[in-house]
Design an enzyme around this catalytic site. Structure first.
Site, short mmCIF file in Angstrom:
data_model
loop_
_atom_site.label_atom_id
_atom_site.label_comp_id
_atom_site.label_asym_id
_atom_site.label_seq_id
_atom_site.Cartn_x
_atom_site.Cartn_y
_atom_site.Cartn_z
N GLY A 170 0.84 -1.18 0.00
CA GLY A 170 0.00 0.00 0.00
C GLY A 170 0.88 1.24 0.00
O GLY A 170 2.06 1.17 0.37
N GLN B 130 2.99 9.87 1.53
CA GLN B 130 4.30 9.19 1.50
C GLN B 130 5.10 9.59 0.26
O GLN B 130 6.29 9.28 0.19
CB GLN B 130 4.12 7.68 1.51
CG GLN B 130 3.65 7.13 2.85
CD GLN B 130 3.61 5.63 2.80
OE1 GLN B 130 2.64 5.06 2.34
NE2 GLN B 130 4.67 4.98 3.26
N CYS C 13 6.57 -0.50 6.82
CA CYS C 13 6.15 0.72 6.14
C CYS C 13 7.30 1.23 5.28
O CYS C 13 8.43 1.27 5.75
CB CYS C 13 5.76 1.77 7.18
SG CYS C 13 5.19 3.32 6.46
N LEU C 14 7.00 1.61 4.04
CA LEU C 14 8.05 2.09 3.15
C LEU C 14 8.69 3.38 3.68
O LEU C 14 9.81 3.70 3.31
CB LEU C 14 7.50 2.32 1.74
CG LEU C 14 7.00 1.07 1.00
CD1 LEU C 14 6.45 1.44 -0.36
CD2 LEU C 14 8.10 0.03 0.87
N HIS D 136 -3.82 0.77 7.87
CA HIS D 136 -2.47 1.35 7.84
C HIS D 136 -2.44 2.58 6.91
O HIS D 136 -1.92 3.64 7.29
CB HIS D 136 -1.48 0.27 7.37
CG HIS D 136 -0.06 0.71 7.25
ND1 HIS D 136 0.94 0.22 8.06
CD2 HIS D 136 0.54 1.59 6.43
CE1 HIS D 136 2.09 0.78 7.73
NE2 HIS D 136 1.88 1.63 6.74
N GLU D 137 -3.03 2.45 5.72
CA GLU D 137 -3.02 3.57 4.77
C GLU D 137 -3.93 4.70 5.25
O GLU D 137 -3.60 5.88 5.10
CB GLU D 137 -3.45 3.10 3.37
CG GLU D 137 -2.59 2.01 2.77
CD GLU D 137 -1.10 2.26 2.87
OE1 GLU D 137 -0.68 3.43 2.80
OE2 GLU D 137 -0.35 1.28 3.06
N HIS E 261 -2.07 6.77 7.61
CA HIS E 261 -1.15 7.71 6.92
C HIS E 261 -1.89 8.99 6.53
O HIS E 261 -1.38 10.09 6.71
CB HIS E 261 -0.58 7.08 5.65
CG HIS E 261 0.66 6.26 5.85
ND1 HIS E 261 1.78 6.75 6.46
CD2 HIS E 261 0.95 4.98 5.50
CE1 HIS E 261 2.72 5.80 6.49
NE2 HIS E 261 2.24 4.72 5.92
NI NI Z 1 3.16 2.86 5.62
#
Ligand code: NI
Length: 198
Positions: A67, A72, A120-121, A162-163, A166
């Protein structure tokens, strides 16, 4: 039903030519802590936003994420993309088709929560155990502005929560019950996963 496509859809080569991999913000950049802005329909349907969504999808795939939220990649907008398909960072997880969520709202359908590993990226190389609602109701727009309304469960629900976090200036670390399970990937494989499997 055929839908008029908005941006160079018919020639994959042309589309690929225009797509780019975006730079991913890392924890500490203030944009990750801002609440993102709703996207009006007109903006969503603009060629610029359609291209941005293509770039988000491309960026998520490039970095093997399941995701990616717009903040991000430095855009404080309520747009997130997700897809789970044979992902080496998350093996053994059920497939989730490519989905674009715009202006999403989520409602837990029960109090039941489950704890599992997340990464997480924007927080490279780390994993931690995060409690999430097991079943959620999701309402959003798709990339064309059509309404989405569905129930997500388990890992699918986890990725969406999670998204969604963000988009509201939160990261998974904020959701951990404590930080004692926070681990680098190498140590995860060495110290944590064998005991889970055994
Ligand atoms: Ni993330």
């Amino acid at each position: 039903m055929t839908r008029p496509r908005l941006f160079l859809p018919h020639c994959p080569y042309v589309k690929e030519y225009f797509m780019s991999i975006l730079k991913v913000t890392r924890l500490g950049h203030p944009v990750l802590r801002k609440v993102t802005e709703q996207v009006p329909l007109r903006e969503l349907q603009s060629p610029a936003m359609q291209r941005f969504i293509d770039d988000m999808v491309e960026t998520m795939k490039e970095y093997e994420g399941v995701g990616l939220a717009a903040d991000q990649v430095f855009e404080s907008k309520q747009v997130a993309v997700l897809e789970v398909a044979d992902n080496p960072r998350y093996p053994d997880k059920p497939a989730v088709p490519l989905t674009v969520l715009v202006n999403p709202k989520i409602t837990p359908l029960s109090d039941e929560m489950e704890e599992d590993w997340e990464g997480c990226l924007s927080i490279p190389d780390l994993r931690g155990r995060v409690p999430r609602y097991k079943t959620i109701h999701v309402q959003a727009l798709d990339r064309y502005g059509d309404p989405l309304d569905f129930v997500a469960e388990d890992f699918h629900a986890r990725v969406i929560q999670h998204e969604f976090d963000h988009l509201n200036g939160k990261v998974y670390l904020d959701r951990m019950r404590d930080l004692t399970t926070l681990t680098f990937l190498q140590e995860l494989a060495r110290y944590w996963l064998p005991s889970e499997q055994g």
